[in-house]
Motif scaffolding. Sequence first.
Motif, PDB file in Angstrom:
ATOM      1  N   ARG A  20    -107.862 100.674   6.829  1.00 38.57           N
ATOM      2  CA  ARG A  20    -107.193 102.150   6.576  1.00 38.57           C
ATOM      3  C   ARG A  20    -108.318 102.775   5.643  1.00 38.57           C
ATOM      4  O   ARG A  20    -108.446 103.961   5.959  1.00 38.57           O
ATOM      5  N   ARG A  26    -103.236 107.057   7.499  1.00 38.91           N
ATOM      6  CA  ARG A  26    -102.108 106.573   7.919  1.00 38.91           C
ATOM      7  C   ARG A  26    -101.432 106.843   9.060  1.00 38.91           C
ATOM      8  O   ARG A  26    -101.019 106.008   9.919  1.00 38.91           O
ATOM      9  N   GLN A  27    -101.438 108.005   9.288  1.00 39.24           N
ATOM     10  CA  GLN A  27    -101.055 108.594  10.892  1.00 39.24           C
ATOM     11  C   GLN A  27    -101.941 107.874  12.006  1.00 39.24           C
ATOM     12  O   GLN A  27    -101.392 107.551  13.064  1.00 39.24           O
ATOM     13  N   ARG A  43    -101.029 104.182  12.212  1.00 38.65           N
ATOM     14  CA  ARG A  43    -100.021 104.131  12.760  1.00 38.65           C
ATOM     15  C   ARG A  43    -100.001 104.123  14.512  1.00 38.65           C
ATOM     16  O   ARG A  43     -99.201 103.642  15.234  1.00 38.65           O
ATOM     17  N   SER A  44    -100.538 105.445  14.826  1.00 46.18           N
ATOM     18  CA  SER A  44    -100.875 105.726  16.259  1.00 46.18           C
ATOM     19  C   SER A  44    -101.749 104.692  16.945  1.00 46.18           C
ATOM     20  O   SER A  44    -101.608 104.346  18.274  1.00 46.18           O
TER      21      SER A  44
END
Length: 95
Positions: free
Chosen positions: A38, A58-59, A62-63
């Motif tokens: 991250r 963060r996005q 997640r993806s």
Amino acid sequence: MAIKTKNISPDGKRQMTMQQFTAWLGRFDADKDGKISRQELADAVRGAGGRFAWWKCRQGLRSADSDGSGYIDANEIGNLVEFAQKHLGVKIVGF
């Protein structure tokens, strides 16, 4: 580290191949473990001139993190392409 390419698409995005994108992203692998954490992804977003790096990383994580390990490994780099094209101002060609 900014993304440096000479190829700019008509929409203003920097064009690069998947190999160039992978090499650029690898520069942010601080611990050289072959995975992007991250924090390393946040550094890449900042390096690309992105704002709100904490939210975007963060996005992106997640993806791209399909196995839920908390890292983006070599098998998941392809998952990161859509995120990069949307949030990092790049266009991956030949993908």
